[in-house]
Design an enzyme around this catalytic site. Structure first.
Site, PDB file in Angstrom:
ATOM      1  N   GLN B 132       0.846  -1.197   0.000  1.00 24.85           N
ATOM      2  CA  GLN B 132       0.000   0.000   0.000  1.00 24.85           C
ATOM      3  C   GLN B 132       0.884   1.251   0.000  1.00 24.85           C
ATOM      4  OE1 GLN B 132      -1.889   0.594   3.750  1.00 24.85           O
ATOM      5  NE2 GLN B 132      -3.267   2.203   3.055  1.00 24.85           N
ATOM      6  N   GLY B 133       0.919   1.949  -1.111  1.00 21.71           N
ATOM      7  CA  GLY B 133       1.775   3.139  -1.220  1.00 21.71           C
ATOM      8  C   GLY B 133       0.984   4.420  -1.015  1.00 21.71           C
ATOM      9  N   SER B 135       1.500   6.614   2.333  1.00 18.15           N
ATOM     10  CA  SER B 135       2.306   7.574   3.106  1.00 18.15           C
ATOM     11  C   SER B 135       3.548   8.017   2.340  1.00 18.15           C
ATOM     12  CB  SER B 135       2.764   6.950   4.421  1.00 18.15           C
ATOM     13  OG  SER B 135       1.667   6.471   5.143  1.00 18.15           O
ATOM     14  N   SER B 167       4.663  -1.137   3.894  1.00 20.80           N
ATOM     15  CA  SER B 167       4.814  -2.489   4.461  1.00 20.80           C
ATOM     16  C   SER B 167       4.830  -3.526   3.360  1.00 20.80           C
ATOM     17  CB  SER B 167       3.656  -2.816   5.404  1.00 20.80           C
ATOM     18  OG  SER B 167       3.673  -1.964   6.504  1.00 20.80           O
ATOM     19  N   GLU B 250      -9.285  -0.426   6.669  1.00 19.41           N
ATOM     20  CA  GLU B 250      -8.087  -0.672   7.455  1.00 19.41           C
ATOM     21  C   GLU B 250      -8.400  -0.569   8.943  1.00 19.41           C
ATOM     22  OE1 GLU B 250      -4.916   1.934   6.307  1.00 19.41           O
ATOM     23  OE2 GLU B 250      -3.380   0.612   7.128  1.00 19.41           O
ATOM     24  N   GLU B 381      -3.636  10.033  18.003  1.00 17.34           N
ATOM     25  CA  GLU B 381      -4.016  11.447  18.042  1.00 17.34           C
ATOM     26  C   GLU B 381      -5.005  11.752  16.920  1.00 17.34           C
ATOM     27  OE1 GLU B 381      -0.904  10.237  18.352  1.00 17.34           O
ATOM     28  OE2 GLU B 381      -0.603  10.696  20.471  1.00 17.34           O
TER      29      GLU B 381
END
Ligand SMILES: Cc1cc2nc3c(=O)[nH]c(=O)nc-3n(C[C@H](O)[C@H](O)[C@H](O)COP(=O)(O)OP(=O)(O)OC[C@H]3O[C@@H](n4cnc5c(N)ncnc54)[C@H](O)[C@@H]3O)c2cc1C
Lengths: 332, 403
Positions: B132-133, B135, B167, B250, B381
């Site tokens: 999964q690209g 970030s 990942s 997710e 957060e």
């Protein structure tokens, strides 16, 4: 200059020397770290003058342990300081203080004695693979053995700490080199708690500095992260933890200086506080780094691993149980 | 177990399906695979691939996907059942969960018929592992700030940029890539999703070492990579809405086995403690009763979030922001548990039995790995922000004198 001010200046000087020594140790093998630290006069702080030591109180060792924590020193420093003092009257004292012999302690388990020889499995011995001398607990105190003595076998480490990996050691009818009676060994263990509190405090300070720097330079949503209140509060809590530990250490120093009996209790609570608040602060610093905090390259995980190891070496869980038991006994 | 059992008999549903899954797992889990057993040996990539391909043949993957694309055409109820049974065993984590649980559902939702036929079967057969690209170095929590750019060049797309924390990238054949087709000021608009081939010229993967010692995530450099038009997923401006769906999956349904695996970990911890006299005395003494019991409660809360999700999704509802509630809870609960497990097992005496040492090693790794759980899939957060802003609907502070 007043005596207290001189005392403070003395301690500050140690802190500075220690920071520099720890930094120059980083690239050296463990044995050379021993010579470096000895050369800077840091290994004999607690040892008697007859052993080449300075015969100072624990509060002089505190800034050195803080620097060791902050700088991730890979050396059994607390063990060396304590053993140099405990064996100051034997030939092992000077060898340890001068950095000629690397010494460590197996903090967990104890051996049995039969016909003057010791056998059993002990654990939590940091850098035992690099050490010449190893202190192990017995039924009646502790004994010092040579790491390469016949009957001593090291097991590979499976602990968390990367700087000073812990080993289990199997002893089979090993002849001791020297002994420590129960009372002196108990004192050594108590003193170790304070040194560990300082080390965890140093780690927590360092991680707070790293987190602060990270969120002050990184931008997301068009703002520096540090401008988000949630992160400011997290940093404030980390600071609170660092201050808790510092205050507890200073309280111990004051009590010890006045010879108060409560000093022992204060060492225990300082260590208990360091494990609780210090580790939470380090975990929080890791969180503030985001994905970066989960990488090997950022040192925060190394501090976390060390602090968790210090928590286990001092048996923080057992100590908390004893503190509660003391409270119950006092009100029986 | 005869050969036929390797396949899913047609027409199974509900409890019949559960019986099949149980029997299949009992017959097929390779020796050494289970992390809570004495003979555990972490399997390598090839072994994981072979295992997951077998799971698919046995009807334990692609459960809800249409048969036309290699799926089994069952419902989310069976998906939940399979996850419960898989979670109960300490099996290795999927090496293609991003494919099966994020890329697959997105392709099913927005992919063309041709794309579904092309991507889904190799994914289920474990011939294509996905990563999964999303970030980037400067777009983590602020995903809409991403800069990787895709520009149209005749019939193809040309992509330039850099992804990070990807990942599984070192093992992946495909990347679910989120890239910008419009100007950066457009933020959420002008983003597109691609199925980028990882062996395309210009793709460079630099593995990053994680704090748990593994090299699982990586940096992915994308230099003038050509992506064929038929590897673009959905419309060029559909990327953000698709990405939001990916994130909802997710947070809410990905690794649906989580609660049951967590339960397996808890039971393993207790069993390991019972094997050692010192630890057994500790857990019998009552000192840890409260924290152990709280873990039991925490696990039930995860179940209480997951199980109804299935019914809601089947009724055609979307999960939306509620995924944040569950994500926040499981990540924090799991960290609390990991710290408890560490505290307990680190009190094992030297020379403890091999099973106890093995548990110590497992839970040391778990403690480290769990630190990432409050970071990936949206940090704590960020989840708190979503709950406050979008679920509670807290009013935004207005500038004084504003309208
Ligand atoms: C193990 C692991 C695997 C991952 N796998 C993948 C993957 O496969 N594919 C992928 O695309 N990404 C992946 N990620 C990346 C992950 O999604 C990001 O790390 C995450 O979104 C946080 O972004 P960041 O790392 O840039 O941290 P930042 O966004 O820089 O956050 C740093 C800190 O600031 C806080 N913060 C940020 N914004 C705010 C705000 N508005 N208010 C309050 N606090 C704030 C964060 O909570 C955090 O504590 C993975 C991460 C990890 C750790």
């Amino acid at each position: 200059m007043s005596a207290t001010m001189e005392h403070r200046d003395g301690i500050a000087a140690f802190a500075e020397t220690a920071r520099q020594a720890v930094a120059s140790c980083a690239a050296k093998p463990v044995r050379d770290r021993a010579s470096q630290l000895a050369g800077d006069g840091l290994l004999g702080i607690l040892a008697p003058e007859s052993a080449g030591g300075l015969d100072l109180g624990l509060d002089f060792a505190v800034p050195v342990m803080e620097a060791a924590g902050a700088g991730l020193l890979g050396f059994p420093l607390a063990e060396t300081l304590l053993l140099g003092a405990a064996f100051g009257a034997t030939p092992f004292g000077p060898a340890i203080v001068l950095g000629e012999r690397v010494a460590t302690i197996a903090w967990a388990g104890r051996v049995r004695t039969a016909s003057g020889r010791v056998s059993g499995t002990v654990g939590r011995a940091p850098l035992a693979d690099q050490a010449d001398l190893l202190l192990v607990a017995t039924e009646t105190g502790a004994v010092l053995v040579a790491r390469d003595a016949p009957g001593v076998t090291l097991q590979p480490a499976i602990g968390l700490d990367l700087e000073a990996p812990e080993h289990e050691v199997v002893l089979d009818a090993v002849a001791p080199l020297a002994t420590l009676d129960a009372a002196r060994f108990a004192t050594l263990r108590e003193d170790a708690l304070l040194l560990r509190a300082a080390e965890i405090g140093g780690s927590a300070q360092r991680c707070l500095a790293l987190a602060l720097e990270h969120v002050s330079t990184r931008e997301q949503f068009g703002r520096t992260l540090v401008s988000f209140q949630a992160l400011r509060h997290a940093l404030a809590r980390q600071k609170l933890a660092v201050e808790h530990i510092g205050a507890a250490l200073e309280r111990h120093a004051a009590l010890a200086a006045s010879g108060a009996g409560e000093a022992r209790h204060a060492a225990r609570t300082a260590y208990a506080a360091a494990t609780r608040f210090g580790i939470a602060a380090i975990e929080s610093a890791l969180q503030l780094h985001g994905g970066m905090g989960f990488t090997w390259e950022v040192d925060v995980h190394r501090h976390l691993r060390r602090a968790r190891t210090a928590e286990a070496q001092g048996d923080a869980a057992g100590l908390h149980r004893r503190l509660a038991q003391d409270l119950l006994t006092a009100n029986a | 177990m005869d050969q036929d059992q390797a396949f899913l008999p047609p027409g199974l549903a509900g409890e019949e399906y559960r019986a099949h899954v149980r029997a299949w797992l009992a017959a097929h889990v390779p020796a050494g695979f289970l992390a809570d057993q004495a003979d555990h040996q972490a399997p390598d990539l090839d072994a994981c691939r072979a295992w997951e391909a077998a799971m698919h043949r046995g009807g334990l993957a692609g459960i809800t996907w249409p048969q036309a694309y290699g799926g089994h055409g069952l419902t989310l109820r069976e998906h939940l059942i399979a996850n419960q049974e898989i979670g109960r065993l300490a099996l290795p984590e999927s090496v293609n969960s991003l494919g099966k649980e994020l890329a697959g559902p997105i392709i099913l939702a927005i992919g063309s018929e041709e794309q579904k036929r092309r991507y889904l079967p190799p994914l289920l057969e474990m011939r294509e592992i996905w990563c999964q690209g999303f970030s980037e170095p400067n777009a983590g929590s602020d995903l809409a700030g991403l800069r990787t750019r895709a520009t149209r060049d005749g019939s193809v797309w040309r992509v330039n940029g850099r992804k990070i924390w990807t990942s599984g990238a070192p093992n992946a054949q495909r990347c679910l890539l989120l890239a910008r087709t419009g100007p950066i000021e457009d933020r959420h608009r002008g983003l597109a999703l691609f199925a980028m081939r990882m062996d395309a010229p210009g793709v460079t993967v630099r593995p990053l070492r994680q704090m748990d010692g593994r090299e699982h995530f990586a940096e992915v450099f994308i230099d003038d990579v050509v992506i064929e038009a038929d590897d673009a997923l959905g419309a060029p401006d559909q990327g953000w809405s698709a990405a939001v769906r990916v994130l909802a999956i997710e947070r809410a349904t990905n690794r649906m086995y989580r609660a049951w695996r967590f339960e397996n970990e808890l039971h393993h911890l207790v069993r390991a403690c019972r094997l050692d006299a010192t630890l057994a005395a500790l857990i019998e003494s009552g000192t840890y009763h409260r924290r152990l019991a709280e873990t039991v409660v925490d696990i039930d809360i995860i179940k209480a979030y997951v199980e109804p999700v299935v019914e809601r999704l089947m009724a055609g509802e979307s999960i939306g922001d509620r995924g944040s509630l569950m994500k926040l809870h499981w990540s924090e609960a799991h960290q609390r548990f990991a710290a408890l497990a560490l505290e307990l097992l680190e009190q094992a005496p030297p020379g403890a039995a091999p099973e106890v040492q093995a548990a110590r090693a497992r839970f040391q790794r778990l403690y480290l790995a769990a630190r990432a759980e409050t970071i990936y899939a949206g940090t704590t957060e960020i989840q708190l922000g979503i709950i406050g802003d979008r679920i509670l609907g807290l009013p935004r502070e207005r500038a004084r004198g504003g309208r």
